[in-house]
Design a protein around this motif. Structure first.
Motif, PDB file in Angstrom:
ATOM      1  N   ASN A 193       0.830  -1.184   0.000  1.00 44.68           N
ATOM      2  CA  ASN A 193       0.000   0.000   0.000  1.00 44.68           C
ATOM      3  C   ASN A 193       0.861   1.228   0.000  1.00 44.68           C
ATOM      4  O   ASN A 193       2.016   1.194   0.396  1.00 44.68           O
ATOM      5  CB  ASN A 193      -0.877   0.024   1.243  1.00 44.68           C
ATOM      6  CG  ASN A 193      -2.275  -0.406   0.910  1.00 44.68           C
ATOM      7  OD1 ASN A 193      -2.642  -0.445  -0.257  1.00 44.68           O
ATOM      8  ND2 ASN A 193      -3.040  -0.733   1.923  1.00 44.68           N
TER       9      ASN A 193
ATOM     10  N   GLU B 285     -10.152  12.665  -5.131  1.00 47.96           N
ATOM     11  CA  GLU B 285      -9.806  11.247  -5.248  1.00 47.96           C
ATOM     12  C   GLU B 285      -8.820  11.032  -6.395  1.00 47.96           C
ATOM     13  O   GLU B 285      -8.754  11.815  -7.339  1.00 47.96           O
ATOM     14  CB  GLU B 285     -11.089  10.471  -5.546  1.00 47.96           C
ATOM     15  CG  GLU B 285     -10.921   8.968  -5.572  1.00 47.96           C
ATOM     16  CD  GLU B 285     -12.190   8.250  -6.030  1.00 47.96           C
ATOM     17  OE1 GLU B 285     -12.392   7.122  -5.584  1.00 47.96           O
ATOM     18  OE2 GLU B 285     -12.962   8.802  -6.836  1.00 47.96           O
TER      19      GLU B 285
ATOM     20  N   SER C 278      -3.030   5.491  -6.365  1.00 50.91           N
ATOM     21  CA  SER C 278      -4.485   5.536  -6.524  1.00 50.91           C
ATOM     22  C   SER C 278      -5.250   5.185  -5.261  1.00 50.91           C
ATOM     23  O   SER C 278      -4.807   4.381  -4.447  1.00 50.91           O
ATOM     24  CB  SER C 278      -4.918   4.570  -7.634  1.00 50.91           C
ATOM     25  OG  SER C 278      -4.217   4.835  -8.803  1.00 50.91           O
ATOM     26  N   ASP C 279      -6.448   5.785  -5.142  1.00 49.80           N
ATOM     27  CA  ASP C 279      -7.406   5.350  -4.126  1.00 49.80           C
ATOM     28  C   ASP C 279      -8.215   4.182  -4.673  1.00 49.80           C
ATOM     29  O   ASP C 279      -8.465   3.208  -3.983  1.00 49.80           O
ATOM     30  CB  ASP C 279      -8.357   6.501  -3.778  1.00 49.80           C
ATOM     31  CG  ASP C 279      -7.596   7.696  -3.249  1.00 49.80           C
ATOM     32  OD1 ASP C 279      -6.837   7.514  -2.280  1.00 49.80           O
ATOM     33  OD2 ASP C 279      -7.737   8.800  -3.806  1.00 49.80           O
ATOM     34  N   ARG C 280      -8.647   4.336  -5.913  1.00 50.59           N
ATOM     35  CA  ARG C 280      -9.363   3.254  -6.576  1.00 50.59           C
ATOM     36  C   ARG C 280      -8.687   2.976  -7.909  1.00 50.59           C
ATOM     37  O   ARG C 280      -8.042   3.848  -8.472  1.00 50.59           O
ATOM     38  CB  ARG C 280     -10.827   3.650  -6.830  1.00 50.59           C
ATOM     39  CG  ARG C 280     -11.682   3.637  -5.551  1.00 50.59           C
ATOM     40  CD  ARG C 280     -13.148   3.789  -5.903  1.00 50.59           C
ATOM     41  NE  ARG C 280     -13.385   4.991  -6.693  1.00 50.59           N
ATOM     42  CZ  ARG C 280     -14.226   5.050  -7.713  1.00 50.59           C
ATOM     43  NH1 ARG C 280     -14.908   3.976  -8.083  1.00 50.59           N
ATOM     44  NH2 ARG C 280     -14.392   6.181  -8.382  1.00 50.59           N
TER      45      ARG C 280
ATOM     46  N   PRO D 268     -11.406  -0.422  -4.721  1.00 48.57           N
ATOM     47  CA  PRO D 268     -10.380   0.261  -3.943  1.00 48.57           C
ATOM     48  C   PRO D 268      -9.014  -0.392  -4.206  1.00 48.57           C
ATOM     49  O   PRO D 268      -8.939  -1.605  -4.423  1.00 48.57           O
ATOM     50  CB  PRO D 268     -10.827   0.034  -2.504  1.00 48.57           C
ATOM     51  CG  PRO D 268     -12.300  -0.174  -2.591  1.00 48.57           C
ATOM     52  CD  PRO D 268     -12.528  -0.883  -3.892  1.00 48.57           C
TER      53      PRO D 268
END
Lengths: 350, 365, 315
Positions: free
Chosen positions: A268, B58, B237-239, B253
């Protein structure tokens, strides 16, 4: 354990080019070996001299403005001192090369088969065209090109990038090379195709026992296929070692910076990447001493003096680097959070 | 950016409404042939019924192999290409059919950064000129143009003195910074990034990624980040949306896309990426996908991926899968989803973003 | 292929119509271009001129005159105003000289253009390159009437090696050759200059292509790399240049060379007709040139597709 056969021994190779602005020292004293059956990855960014180094082994950088020093012993012959005619016998035969961009590396006006046949017959003129054609079909099948018998008649533009790279590999294999040089062989390809091509190279190494020099900037590719790594920066090898050494106990701050700079698909986002600040130096007037000094947050007085490429680790004599820092200090300095990287305070203006 | 009052009063987005809403957008490029007069004999389905939304602030990543339509999609959003059908709403306003004049304020708010910084900067203009052209569009007074340009350069991590240089005097990474500064000059809300770091060296990539990150926080920007490199996209990225041959395959996500990819194509993409960590790389099982994407003029029937898919069955060949919404905002268009339990499939619903031509079969495990 | 031929034929017809209309109109607009005066001569009075106008149809609207003239051209009965001779016959008489000039010169300039192009590219920056570059510029900037005059004076008049002009039919090959060698070379000089420069720069570009590096990496000799890979790819643009230039010369475009050497070819006929403001021959020759350009253009495209497999024939 039998000692592996050393295929290639490069000693203090230097390549410089005279340009209008001055002398560019593209390769500034590199030393390495390649054993049969191993994959040596030469890692570096653009301008690091990695491509120039391997092209020099093939004699492809020779020209009016180029100067060479050092040795590259292959099969009892020095490739640097060899005449053009001698080198031609080696090129495409005992040493073969695969290039980065398969879209432009095949001649657009000849059929695929003709280009492979040309490769076979230039070194074995006694082979008839028909025999060479059969061999071309075999080679194409070996590198996973379906319906090879029909597709020898295709032109390069009728092939996709992945297929063209397979053709390049088939051509490189035509005369059973002992050493295969692959210069960014997957960079220009789509991700799934990259994996297919790497698989192909791995299989070849296992089947033929050839040594492979893989030139790349992609540490993922390195982790996937290499046995040993040489990291190049601004014309010099700054660190060399096994896969294990380089990824888990890297000694040079530039290596730390590279490892910190890469994004990982299995991680992440953890805030900012510990990127290397600044730009690589100009090879016209590189900094004195360690070339990485101006971008290195850990540099100190002594770095104006060039460190030798020697191992400073008693337990790993085969893991040399060019950095004056104490190995113990390095182990703390390179830790950024829970990963390895180049710890920099502020964002440095580049 | 400067403290100057916003040049245009922007309506605050209604609560919960997306900044950008792409609905069933198709972009077809005709293929022509004929003896005397060209007739349309077919079309490349560059983008084929794609729907997605972007929230304010976003970052949406779009990944896929070359030719999957990701670049066409964002160029359509930027109105550089016209959609064949479907609608694109920006801040609630339909911009699909908007004329030049209506489009002007939107064009300012939606900016694009291209892959090749070398090719996208005019080589005959100094950096100062490159930046003042968009600043003038914003009606910045003449006497403040230079100071604004200097601020932009500082903002993207360049020296303000670089104003008088030409693009070729910069390295690739610096040129990409100039490209970003040019986009920022119009004070945009949404920046469309088309492979912004693909042409750069690894260490420079990291610098530009960090810069984009900082700018997003400081200026509340929204990004659509298009790239073929899934690891870069994962980082920013977030999604993430996955495209294949013009179709949306999966959107979720960022973390869920890696930990539980539902579509086999996503798994194949992930498996193809070597992890720069020898131990972890060796411990993975990697189901590689063979072959190459088929011809987009004659895309496969049913699910476009069925010709290469290890899980494909008869239904995949005949029925186009609906886009199914699983828990956690995870959508995938697959008849045989992976990494989801029977209950999750049970609870899943057909998404309104499903292609209009999709069948209504619910997915089966 | 059928589609290609049909498209090209239609294009040819379009070009011929357009070019004939433009040519016709230009001659209408030229001051002092009244054809009745050409036909009647200096001594004709007003009544005679009116009669001529009526007989030849010059009092009809322009479009009617155009259509009538075109009809005569197509039926092969068109005659020139000044000499009242059949234009097509006159062109037919000039054609052997023009064809001989075009074919011989075309071969010479293509061959020498390639030879000098390769030499200058391979020796780029060295003496041979510089010397040939200077020669090429001299060639490009020397008009045929100047070179032709020099040749006739020194080689013909002073040294008496070649005749002082005129054309000799191919039935006496040696005489034919002697009459044509100077025109061939004079006409070729300009093209050799251009072609060698174009080829030189193409070769220097292609030398840096990745596939040339591949060819070297295969172990081919420099000569093999040059002939099989560099030259083969570099010739593609040269061929298209050659097609168009050759068509021009066949269609009577080498006006200066033909006139200086008094070859009585199509070009010289064109020059004389223009001087006399004689519309029908000029019209026919212009259309002939356009026809050859379109034809050779199509031919070049076919050769192109053969040389470069990436190109497919389409309209």
């Amino acid at each position: 354990m039998t000692a592996p056969e050393t295929l290639l021994q490069v000693e203090d190779l230097r390549v410089s080019f005279a340009t209008e602005e001055g002398v560019v020292r593209a390769v500034d004293g590199i030393t390495f070996t390649v054993q049969a059956g191993e994959v040596l990855a030469i890692v570096g960014e653009s301008g690091s001299g990695k491509s120039v180094s391997v092209m020099t082994l093939m004699g492809l950088t020779r020209g009016q403005n180029a100067r060479f020093e050092g040795k590259a012993m292959f099969d009892g012959r020095d490739l640097i001192a060899a005449s053009d005619a001698e080198l031609r016998k080696v090129r495409g035969a005992a040493i073969a090369m695969v290039f980065q961009d398969p879209m432009s590396s095949l001649d657009p006006v000849y059929r695929i088969g003709a280009q492979i046949i040309e490769q076979i017959r230039v070194h074995e003129p006694k082979v008839s065209k028909a025999q060479a054609l059969d061999r071309a079909v075999d080679l194409m099948e070996r590198v996973g090109i379906p319906r090879a018998r029909d597709r020898v008649r295709s032109y390069p533009h009728e092939f996709s990038g992945g297929m063209r790279q397979r053709v390049m590999i088939a051509m490189a294999l035509a005369n059973s090379p002992k050493l295969l040089i692959a210069d960014e062989p997957t960079t220009a390809l789509a991700v799934p195709i990259q994996a297919q091509i790497l698989d192909e190279l791995r299989r070849l190494r296992d089947q033929t026992g050839a040594g492979i020099i893989l030139v790349t900037h992609d540490l993922g590719v390195v982790a996937d296929i290499a046995d040993r790594i040489a990291v190049m920066y601004a014309g010099r090898i700054v660190e060399q070692g096994t896969l294990e050494d380089l990824f888990y106990d890297p000694q040079h701050p530039y290596t730390w910076g590279l490892l910190g700079s890469i994004t990982r698909v299995d991680r992440n986002r953890a805030g900012k990447l510990p990127a290397i600040p600044g730009q690589p130096p100009s090879l016209l007037a590189p900094p004195e001493g360690c070339h990485f000094r101006p971008r290195c947050p850990h540099a100190f007085d002594r770095c104006t003096e060039l460190p030798e490429l020697v191992s400073r680790l008693p337990e790993a004599p085969e893991h040399p680097d060019r950095c004056w820092l104490e190995p113990e200090r390095k182990r703390t300095l390179r830790q950024v959070g829970d990963q390895i990287g180049l710890a920099t305070g502020e964002t440095v203006i580049s | 950016m400067s403290n100057a009052a916003p040049t245009i009063e922007q309506p605050p987005p209604r609560d919960g409404s997306p900044l950008l809403d792409v609905e069933h957008v198709r972009v077809l490029f005709p293929v022509k042939s004929g003896t005397l007069i060209d007739r349309k004999v077919g079309a490349v389905h560059a983008v084929d019924d794609v729907s997605l939304q972007l929230r304010e602030g976003e970052t949406l990543g779009i990944v896929g192999e070359s030719g999957c339509g990701k670049t066409t999609l964002i160029r359509t959003i930027a109105r550089l290409i016209d959609a064949t059908s479907g609608a694109i709403h920006f801040r609630g306003q339909d911009i699909t059919k908007a004329g030049r004049r209506e489009l002007q304020p939107v064009r300012r708010e939606v900016q694009m950064v291209f892959q090749d910084p070398q090719a996208s900067l005019n080589p005959r203009k100094r950096v100062g000129q490159i930046l003042t052209t968009p600043l003038r569009l914003r009606k910045i007074p003449r006497d403040r143009l230079e100071s604004e340009s200097r601020q932009l350069l500082t903002r993207v991590g360049l020296h303000p003195e670089h104003l008088n240089r030409y693009p070729h005097e910069f390295s690739g990474g610096q040129r990409q910074r100039i490209g970003v500064a040019r986009a920022l000059a119009l004070d945009p809300r949404l920046i469309l990034l088309d492979e912004p770091v693909s042409a750069l060296d690894v260490s420079i990539q990291a610098q530009v990624i960090n810069l984009l990150d900082e700018l997003q926080d400081a200026l509340q920007l929204s990004y659509i980040f298009v790239a073929h490199d899934l690891s870069v996209v994962r980082h920013v990225s977030d999604r993430i949306a996955v495209m294949y041959l013009g179709k949306l395959m999966e959107i979720s996500p960022a973390e869920a896309l890696y930990t539980k990819p539902i579509h086999p194509y996503t798994s194949a993409l992930l498996a193809a990426i070597p992890i720069p960590d020898p131990h972890e790389n060796r411990s993975r099982t990697r189901p590689l996908v063979s072959g190459e994407p088929p011809n987009p003029i004659h895309p496969p029937s049913g699910c476009r991926f069925h010709t290469r898919c290890p899980r494909a069955t008869e239904v995949c060949r005949t029925v186009e899968p609906q886009l199914t919404e699983y828990s956690g905002g995870h959508l995938a268009a697959c008849h045989h989803p992976q990494h989801v339990s029977a209950q999750e499939i049970e609870r899943a619903t057909r998404s309104p973003a499903s292609p209009l031509t999709a069948g209504d079969q619910a997915p089966a495990g | 292929m059928a589609r290609f031929v049909i498209r090209r034929l239609l294009a040819a017809v379009g070009v011929l119509i357009a070019i004939s209309v433009v040519t016709f109109l230009i001659f209408q607009a030229i001051p002092n271009g009244d054809p009745a005066q050409r036909i009647g001569g200096r001594t004709a009075n007003a009544a005679e001129l009116a009669l001529i106008r009526h007989e030849w149809g010059f009092d009809k609207p322009i479009y009617v005159q155009y259509i009538k003239t075109m009809g005569k051209i197509l039926s092969g009965t068109v005659v020139s105003y000044s000499q009242n001779l059949n234009v097509l016959d006159q062109i037919r008489q000039g054609l052997p000289a023009t064809l001989s000039l075009a074919i011989g010169a075309g071969i010479i300039w293509l061959g020498l253009g390639i030879l000098f192009g390769v030499i200058t590219a391979v020796r780029a920056g060295r003496f041979a390159d510089r010397a040939l570059t200077v020669l090429a510029f001299i060639g490009v900037s020397s008009p045929p009437f100047f070179l032709g005059a020099l040749a006739i004076y020194y080689v013909g008049y002073k040294a008496n090696i070649i005749p002082l002009g005129g054309y000799s039919s191919l039935s006496h090959p040696w005489s034919w050759f002697k009459h044509l060698i100077a025109p061939w070379l004079v006409l070729s000089v300009l093209f050799i200059g251009i072609y060698s420069r174009v080829l030189r720069s193409t070769i220097l570009d292609i030398q840096h292509e990745d596939y040339v590096r591949t060819a070297r990496a295969k172990g081919l000799s420099e000569r093999q790399v040059m002939v099989r890979h560099i030259l083969r790819n570099s010739l593609i643009p040269i061929i298209s240049l050659w097609g168009l230039d050759f068509a021009q010369v066949i269609g009577g475009g080498a006006i200066l060379t033909e006139s200086v050497f008094n070859l009585h070819g199509v070009g010289q006929f064109a020059a004389q007709s223009i001087q006399r403001l004689d519309v029908p021959p000029v019209l026919v020759i212009t259309m002939l040139t356009a026809f050859f350009v379109v034809l050779l253009g199509a031919l070049v495209d076919v050769i192109y597709a053969f040389l470069d497999p990436r190109i497919r024939l389409s309209g």
